[in-house]
Write a protein that holds these residues in place. Structure first.
Motif, PDB file in Angstrom:
ATOM      1  N   GLY A  68       0.558  -1.290  -0.281  1.00 46.76           N
ATOM      2  CA  GLY A  68      -0.238   0.305  -0.510  1.00 46.76           C
ATOM      3  C   GLY A  68       0.867   1.147   0.252  1.00 46.76           C
ATOM      4  N   ALA A  69       1.677   1.162   0.502  1.00 50.59           N
ATOM      5  CA  ALA A  69       2.899   2.194   0.834  1.00 50.59           C
ATOM      6  C   ALA A  69       3.672   2.571  -0.684  1.00 50.59           C
ATOM      7  CB  ALA A  69       3.795   2.274   1.943  1.00 50.59           C
ATOM      8  N   THR A  70       4.064   1.712  -1.088  1.00 57.82           N
ATOM      9  CA  THR A  70       4.012   1.820  -2.567  1.00 57.82           C
ATOM     10  C   THR A  70       2.634   2.455  -3.766  1.00 57.82           C
ATOM     11  OG1 THR A  70       5.762  -0.625  -2.142  1.00 57.82           O
ATOM     12  CG2 THR A  70       5.854   0.602  -4.682  1.00 57.82           C
ATOM     13  N   ALA A  71       1.947   1.831  -3.659  1.00 53.06           N
ATOM     14  CA  ALA A  71       0.896   2.356  -4.317  1.00 53.06           C
ATOM     15  C   ALA A  71       1.061   3.767  -3.691  1.00 53.06           C
ATOM     16  CB  ALA A  71      -0.343   1.602  -4.203  1.00 53.06           C
ATOM     17  N   GLY A  72       1.144   4.019  -2.360  1.00 50.01           N
ATOM     18  CA  GLY A  72       0.665   5.804  -2.545  1.00 50.01           C
ATOM     19  C   GLY A  72       1.526   6.726  -2.945  1.00 50.01           C
ATOM     20  N   GLY A 183      11.522  24.022   1.982  1.00 52.35           N
ATOM     21  CA  GLY A 183      11.471  22.823   2.345  1.00 52.35           C
ATOM     22  C   GLY A 183      10.242  22.030   0.922  1.00 52.35           C
ATOM     23  N   ASP A 184      10.574  21.008   0.969  1.00 48.31           N
ATOM     24  CA  ASP A 184      10.638  20.591  -0.542  1.00 48.31           C
ATOM     25  C   ASP A 184       9.188  19.581  -0.113  1.00 48.31           C
ATOM     26  OD1 ASP A 184      10.221  19.467  -3.133  1.00 48.31           O
ATOM     27  OD2 ASP A 184      12.071  17.899  -3.109  1.00 48.31           O
ATOM     28  N   THR A 185       7.948  20.067  -0.566  1.00 46.35           N
ATOM     29  CA  THR A 185       6.714  20.092  -0.604  1.00 46.35           C
ATOM     30  C   THR A 185       6.554  18.730  -1.005  1.00 46.35           C
ATOM     31  OG1 THR A 185       6.237  21.576  -2.020  1.00 46.35           O
ATOM     32  CG2 THR A 185       5.807  22.578   0.704  1.00 46.35           C
ATOM     33  N   ARG A 186       7.306  18.011  -2.039  1.00 52.57           N
ATOM     34  CA  ARG A 186       7.159  17.486  -2.979  1.00 52.57           C
ATOM     35  C   ARG A 186       7.151  15.903  -1.955  1.00 52.57           C
ATOM     36  NH1 ARG A 186      10.545  18.758  -8.411  1.00 52.57           N
ATOM     37  NH2 ARG A 186      12.007  18.529  -6.413  1.00 52.57           N
ATOM     38  N   ARG A 187       7.968  15.984  -1.051  1.00 54.94           N
ATOM     39  CA  ARG A 187       8.519  15.016  -0.845  1.00 54.94           C
ATOM     40  C   ARG A 187       7.458  14.687   0.184  1.00 54.94           C
ATOM     41  NH1 ARG A 187      15.245  15.480  -0.035  1.00 54.94           N
ATOM     42  NH2 ARG A 187      15.906  15.630  -2.430  1.00 54.94           N
ATOM     43  N   PHE A 188       6.927  15.401   0.528  1.00 58.62           N
ATOM     44  CA  PHE A 188       6.311  15.515   1.985  1.00 58.62           C
ATOM     45  C   PHE A 188       4.847  14.843   1.469  1.00 58.62           C
ATOM     46  CE2 PHE A 188       9.091  19.323   3.692  1.00 58.62           C
ATOM     47  CZ  PHE A 188       9.802  18.218   4.588  1.00 58.62           C
ATOM     48  N   ILE A 189       4.551  15.822   0.065  1.00 61.89           N
ATOM     49  CA  ILE A 189       2.815  14.949   0.133  1.00 61.89           C
ATOM     50  C   ILE A 189       3.323  13.268  -0.998  1.00 61.89           C
ATOM     51  CG2 ILE A 189       1.529  14.538  -2.442  1.00 61.89           C
ATOM     52  CD1 ILE A 189       2.099  17.942  -2.297  1.00 61.89           C
ATOM     53  N   VAL A 190       4.439  13.022  -1.134  1.00 60.95           N
ATOM     54  CA  VAL A 190       4.493  12.177  -1.555  1.00 60.95           C
ATOM     55  C   VAL A 190       4.770  10.840  -0.105  1.00 60.95           C
ATOM     56  CG1 VAL A 190       6.177   9.776  -2.316  1.00 60.95           C
ATOM     57  CG2 VAL A 190       6.092  12.306  -3.474  1.00 60.95           C
ATOM     58  N   LEU A 191       5.862  11.203   0.956  1.00 62.29           N
ATOM     59  CA  LEU A 191       5.235  10.653   2.230  1.00 62.29           C
ATOM     60  C   LEU A 191       4.005  10.269   2.837  1.00 62.29           C
ATOM     61  CD1 LEU A 191       6.893   9.053   4.538  1.00 62.29           C
ATOM     62  CD2 LEU A 191       7.619  11.787   5.500  1.00 62.29           C
ATOM     63  N   GLY A 192       2.501  11.468   3.090  1.00 61.85           N
ATOM     64  CA  GLY A 192       2.152  11.376   3.276  1.00 61.85           C
ATOM     65  C   GLY A 192       0.824  10.072   2.856  1.00 61.85           C
ATOM     66  N   LEU A 193       1.365  10.161   1.371  1.00 63.15           N
ATOM     67  CA  LEU A 193       0.585   9.506   0.261  1.00 63.15           C
ATOM     68  C   LEU A 193       1.379   8.187   1.202  1.00 63.15           C
ATOM     69  CD1 LEU A 193      -0.477  11.401  -2.529  1.00 63.15           C
ATOM     70  CD2 LEU A 193      -1.797  11.180  -0.492  1.00 63.15           C
ATOM     71  N   ALA A 194       2.027   7.552   0.616  1.00 61.21           N
ATOM     72  CA  ALA A 194       2.762   6.381   1.245  1.00 61.21           C
ATOM     73  C   ALA A 194       2.195   5.824   2.460  1.00 61.21           C
ATOM     74  CB  ALA A 194       4.053   6.881   1.459  1.00 61.21           C
ATOM     75  N   VAL A 195       2.022   7.036   3.524  1.00 58.84           N
ATOM     76  CA  VAL A 195       1.756   6.772   4.671  1.00 58.84           C
ATOM     77  C   VAL A 195       0.428   5.710   4.814  1.00 58.84           C
ATOM     78  CG1 VAL A 195       1.177   6.791   7.330  1.00 58.84           C
ATOM     79  CG2 VAL A 195       3.516   7.391   5.756  1.00 58.84           C
ATOM     80  N   SER A 196      -0.521   7.234   4.182  1.00 55.97           N
ATOM     81  CA  SER A 196      -1.840   6.868   4.275  1.00 55.97           C
ATOM     82  C   SER A 196      -2.405   5.871   3.904  1.00 55.97           C
ATOM     83  CB  SER A 196      -2.362   7.955   3.104  1.00 55.97           C
ATOM     84  OG  SER A 196      -3.828   7.801   2.863  1.00 55.97           O
ATOM     85  N   ASN A 197      -2.036   5.232   2.129  1.00 53.99           N
ATOM     86  CA  ASN A 197      -2.687   4.281   2.268  1.00 53.99           C
ATOM     87  C   ASN A 197      -1.932   3.021   2.134  1.00 53.99           C
ATOM     88  OD1 ASN A 197      -4.177   4.805  -1.036  1.00 53.99           O
ATOM     89  ND2 ASN A 197      -2.151   6.133  -0.686  1.00 53.99           N
ATOM     90  N   ALA A 198      -0.935   2.638   2.971  1.00 54.48           N
ATOM     91  CA  ALA A 198      -0.084   1.714   4.127  1.00 54.48           C
ATOM     92  C   ALA A 198      -1.022   0.920   4.630  1.00 54.48           C
ATOM     93  CB  ALA A 198       0.964   2.130   4.813  1.00 54.48           C
ATOM     94  N   TYR A 199      -2.217   2.517   5.728  1.00 54.36           N
ATOM     95  CA  TYR A 199      -2.781   2.542   6.098  1.00 54.36           C
ATOM     96  C   TYR A 199      -4.432   1.569   5.913  1.00 54.36           C
ATOM     97  CZ  TYR A 199      -0.884   4.000  10.464  1.00 54.36           C
ATOM     98  OH  TYR A 199      -0.514   4.129  11.967  1.00 54.36           O
ATOM     99  N   VAL A 200      -4.724   2.424   4.513  1.00 54.21           N
ATOM    100  CA  VAL A 200      -5.504   1.581   4.008  1.00 54.21           C
ATOM    101  C   VAL A 200      -5.214  -0.345   3.288  1.00 54.21           C
ATOM    102  CG1 VAL A 200      -6.782   1.372   1.952  1.00 54.21           C
ATOM    103  CG2 VAL A 200      -6.174   3.795   3.185  1.00 54.21           C
ATOM    104  N   ALA A 201      -4.079   0.208   3.006  1.00 50.73           N
ATOM    105  CA  ALA A 201      -4.087  -1.662   2.107  1.00 50.73           C
ATOM    106  C   ALA A 201      -3.805  -2.321   3.689  1.00 50.73           C
ATOM    107  CB  ALA A 201      -2.412  -1.515   1.473  1.00 50.73           C
ATOM    108  N   PHE A 202      -3.410  -2.355   5.417  1.00 50.76           N
ATOM    109  CA  PHE A 202      -2.995  -2.880   6.149  1.00 50.76           C
ATOM    110  C   PHE A 202      -4.974  -3.137   6.404  1.00 50.76           C
ATOM    111  CE2 PHE A 202      -3.092  -3.804  10.317  1.00 50.76           C
ATOM    112  CZ  PHE A 202      -1.754  -4.562  10.507  1.00 50.76           C
ATOM    113  N   ALA A 203      -5.517  -2.329   6.664  1.00 49.68           N
ATOM    114  CA  ALA A 203      -7.124  -1.909   6.068  1.00 49.68           C
ATOM    115  C   ALA A 203      -7.836  -3.668   6.039  1.00 49.68           C
ATOM    116  CB  ALA A 203      -7.674  -1.214   6.798  1.00 49.68           C
TER     117      ALA A 203
END
Length: 328
Positions: A68-72, A183-203
């Motif tokens: 899920g983290a990879t997809a995000g 700050g590089d907002t692109r990296r923070f967006i990518v990290l946030g989406l990775a964590v978000s979809n990791a939670y979704v896939a775990f569910a």
């Protein structure tokens, strides 16, 4: 009735993990991520196929988390470096995941009825406790799910309070400010989406083992379910801090499942009406705060009573052009 409510609470706890992921993308990052419908199935599909091939179900859950983290991450890269619209990047990844999930599963449905899962590992404990407490199987499921959801909540709370987590939150609130501090907002967006979809896939992995199957269509409408849980939690529970807000999101997911379970017991409703009920719940959760706010405004004092001229020095109201207005 009691069994239906217990099942609703169990499913609600699983959806609570997914709702935490949706909260991170939609509320914290302010990113309309539709990858959720695909990454939920990715977690279920990968966990199921690993369980079928003899991998430990607990290891399969971790593998689903990473998938899920990879997809995000890919969704974030499409937006941040590919300059693709946030909504479109999520849709593209969701479409791509449909084919990827079919590749992972090898067929549209994977049954897990006779496979080793989390719950079969807990069977010895259930049998021992059931001799003392009737219905202990549900108690153990609730206890284990509660511990896992609590752990996921605490991990998210900790992450959002770290330095990089604060940067992710700041990116959602004011990306211009983050860029002003180099700050590089692109990296923070990518990290946030990775964590978000990791939670979704775990569910999704938890739901596959709980329901006993993984299906290619089980992710349809998951984004609406996640949004419903977030909105219900924010509307009905007062949030004064981050850890209370994440708890409200989980409570919203549980309450959502309870409402669905109760609604389906009505004679005039059928199983196919679940999506309609979900839409109505979201509409009510969105409209009620606005309706309450409108009523408060109508009950406020009219402007003619709030603002009035003060008496002049001569003692007569408005006798002098120097009369002032004062907000009472």
């Amino acid at each position: 009735m009691a069994a239906a409510l217990i099942g609703a609470v169990e499913a609600g706890l699983i959806f609570g993990v997914m709702a935490l992921g949706v909260y991170l993308s939609f509320r914290v990052l302010n990113f309309p991520d539709l990858t959720v419908d695909g990454s939920f199935v990715t977690g279920a599909a990968l966990a199921s196929i690993l369980v079928v091939y003899g991998v430990s179900p607990w290891t399969a859950n971790l593998a689903a988390f990473v998938a899920g983290a990879t997809a995000g991450l890919i969704t974030g890269v499409l937006h941040a470096w590919g300059k693709i619209n946030p909504l479109l990047s999520g849709i593209l990844m969701m479409i791509a995941l449909y084919s990827i999930n079919l590749r992972i599963m090898g067929r549209p449905n994977i049954p897990l009825l006779h496979q080793r899962t989390m719950w079969t590992d807990l069977a010895p404990w259930t049998e021992r406790l059931q001799t003392v407490v009737p219905g202990a199987d549900h108690l153990i499921v609730l206890f284990v799910l509660g511990l896992m959801v609590l752990a996921m909540k605490l991990i998210l709370d900790w992450f959002l309070k770290t330095e990089i987590g604060l940067a992710v939150r700041a990116t959602g609130d004011s990306p211009r400010m983050v860029r002003s501090f180099s700050g590089d907002t692109r990296r923070f967006i990518v990290l946030g989406l990775a964590v978000s979809n990791a939670y979704v896939a775990f569910a999704g992995a938890l739901m596959a083992q709980y329901g006993g199957f993984a299906d290619i269509g089980m992710g349809i409408g998951m984004i609406v379910v996640g949004l419903a849980s977030v909105i219900i939690g924010e509307t009905l529970f007062r949030q004064t801090s981050l850890h209370r807000l994440t708890a409200a999101v989980i409570a919203g997911a549980v309450l959502y499942r309870i409402i669905i379970a109760l609604a389906l017991r009505a004679r005039f409703l059928e199983t196919g009406d679940v999506k309609l009920i979900t839409a109505l719940i979201v509409i009510l959760a969105l409209v009620l705060p606005e309706w309450r706010g409108g009523r408060k405004m109508t009950k406020a004092k009219p402007a003619s009573r709030i603002l009035r001229p003060l008496p002049s020095e001569g003692g007569e109201v408005g006798a002098s052009p120097g009369g002032r207005l004062q907000d009472l």
